[in-house]
Design a protein around this motif. Sequence first.
Motif, short mmCIF file in Angstrom:
data_model
loop_
_atom_site.label_atom_id
_atom_site.label_comp_id
_atom_site.label_asym_id
_atom_site.label_seq_id
_atom_site.Cartn_x
_atom_site.Cartn_y
_atom_site.Cartn_z
N ASP A 1 50.10 21.79 9.11
CA ASP A 1 50.20 21.77 7.65
C ASP A 1 49.48 20.60 7.00
OD1 ASP A 1 51.76 24.04 7.90
OD2 ASP A 1 53.64 23.06 7.33
N PHE A 2 49.43 19.46 7.66
CA PHE A 2 48.86 18.27 7.04
C PHE A 2 47.35 18.15 7.25
CE2 PHE A 2 53.01 15.55 7.24
CZ PHE A 2 53.70 16.54 6.57
N SER A 3 46.83 18.76 8.31
CA SER A 3 45.40 18.63 8.63
C SER A 3 44.48 19.04 7.48
CB SER A 3 45.07 19.39 9.90
OG SER A 3 45.68 18.75 11.00
N PRO A 4 44.75 20.13 6.77
CA PRO A 4 43.84 20.50 5.68
C PRO A 4 43.74 19.45 4.57
CG PRO A 4 45.26 22.35 6.24
CD PRO A 4 45.77 21.15 6.99
N TYR A 5 44.76 18.64 4.42
CA TYR A 5 44.72 17.62 3.38
C TYR A 5 43.64 16.57 3.64
CZ TYR A 5 49.09 19.49 1.59
OH TYR A 5 50.05 20.31 1.07
N VAL A 6 43.35 16.30 4.90
CA VAL A 6 42.36 15.27 5.23
C VAL A 6 41.00 15.63 4.64
CG1 VAL A 6 41.15 14.08 7.10
CG2 VAL A 6 43.61 14.49 7.29
N GLU B 1 40.42 17.65 2.19
CA GLU B 1 40.55 17.63 0.72
C GLU B 1 40.47 16.20 0.19
OE1 GLU B 1 43.88 19.85 -0.76
OE2 GLU B 1 43.47 21.51 0.60
N PHE B 2 41.14 15.28 0.87
CA PHE B 2 41.13 13.88 0.44
C PHE B 2 39.74 13.28 0.62
CE2 PHE B 2 45.94 13.40 1.44
CZ PHE B 2 46.25 14.11 0.30
N ARG B 3 39.06 13.63 1.70
CA ARG B 3 37.68 13.12 1.90
C ARG B 3 36.76 13.63 0.79
NH1 ARG B 3 37.81 14.00 8.21
NH2 ARG B 3 38.68 12.01 8.81
N ALA B 4 36.95 14.87 0.39
CA ALA B 4 36.15 15.42 -0.70
C ALA B 4 36.43 14.66 -1.99
CB ALA B 4 36.44 16.91 -0.88
N LEU B 5 37.67 14.32 -2.23
CA LEU B 5 38.01 13.53 -3.42
C LEU B 5 37.32 12.17 -3.39
CD1 LEU B 5 41.84 14.14 -3.91
CD2 LEU B 5 40.00 14.79 -5.47
N GLU B 6 37.26 11.58 -2.22
CA GLU B 6 36.61 10.27 -2.09
C GLU B 6 35.16 10.33 -2.55
OE1 GLU B 6 37.13 8.11 1.64
OE2 GLU B 6 38.91 9.33 2.02
N THR B 7 34.47 11.42 -2.29
CA THR B 7 33.05 11.51 -2.65
C THR B 7 32.85 11.78 -4.14
OG1 THR B 7 32.87 13.90 -2.22
CG2 THR B 7 32.49 12.41 -0.35
N LYS B 8 33.87 12.29 -4.80
CA LYS B 8 33.74 12.67 -6.21
C LYS B 8 34.35 11.65 -7.18
CE LYS B 8 33.94 17.49 -4.92
NZ LYS B 8 34.73 18.69 -4.88
N HIS C 1 46.23 7.44 5.52
CA HIS C 1 47.66 7.71 5.65
C HIS C 1 47.87 9.08 6.30
CE1 HIS C 1 51.40 9.56 4.14
NE2 HIS C 1 51.91 8.37 4.38
N GLU C 2 47.18 10.07 5.79
CA GLU C 2 47.33 11.43 6.30
C GLU C 2 46.86 11.50 7.76
OE1 GLU C 2 49.26 14.69 4.80
OE2 GLU C 2 48.87 12.77 3.89
N GLU C 3 45.76 10.84 8.05
CA GLU C 3 45.24 10.83 9.42
C GLU C 3 46.25 10.19 10.38
OE1 GLU C 3 40.46 10.46 8.48
OE2 GLU C 3 41.66 8.64 8.65
N CYS C 4 46.89 9.12 9.95
CA CYS C 4 47.86 8.43 10.80
C CYS C 4 49.08 9.30 11.09
CB CYS C 4 48.31 7.12 10.16
SG CYS C 4 47.03 5.87 10.19
#
Length: 93
Positions: free
Chosen positions: A33-38, A40-47, A62-65
């Motif tokens: 369940d949490f893997s897809p967030y990584v 998404e969060f990386r995409a946010l970092e670029t934008k 945090h999510e990766e940990c």
Amino acid sequence: VRDEATLRPQAAAMVADHGAESWTGYMARMVKDFSPYVSEFRALETKAPAEDAPALARLTRHEECIIEFAQAELAGAPDSTAPIREYLEADEG
């Protein structure tokens, strides 16, 4: 900020849905369940604006940990909490 009256029924529903789940089942669900967030969060970092980059990188880490912890638990690693401890210690440094 949501108040306790709002959060309590949501927490009760979550417990009802997953309360009988085994620890291994819970860890496996966290990874799934949490893997897809990584990504998404990386995409946010670029934008995001540059000033938001450190906070977003921290959110991604945090999510990766949490996922690393769950994977280590599933593998039976003796020090599965290491990723979480390192994350928290980095915040103190």
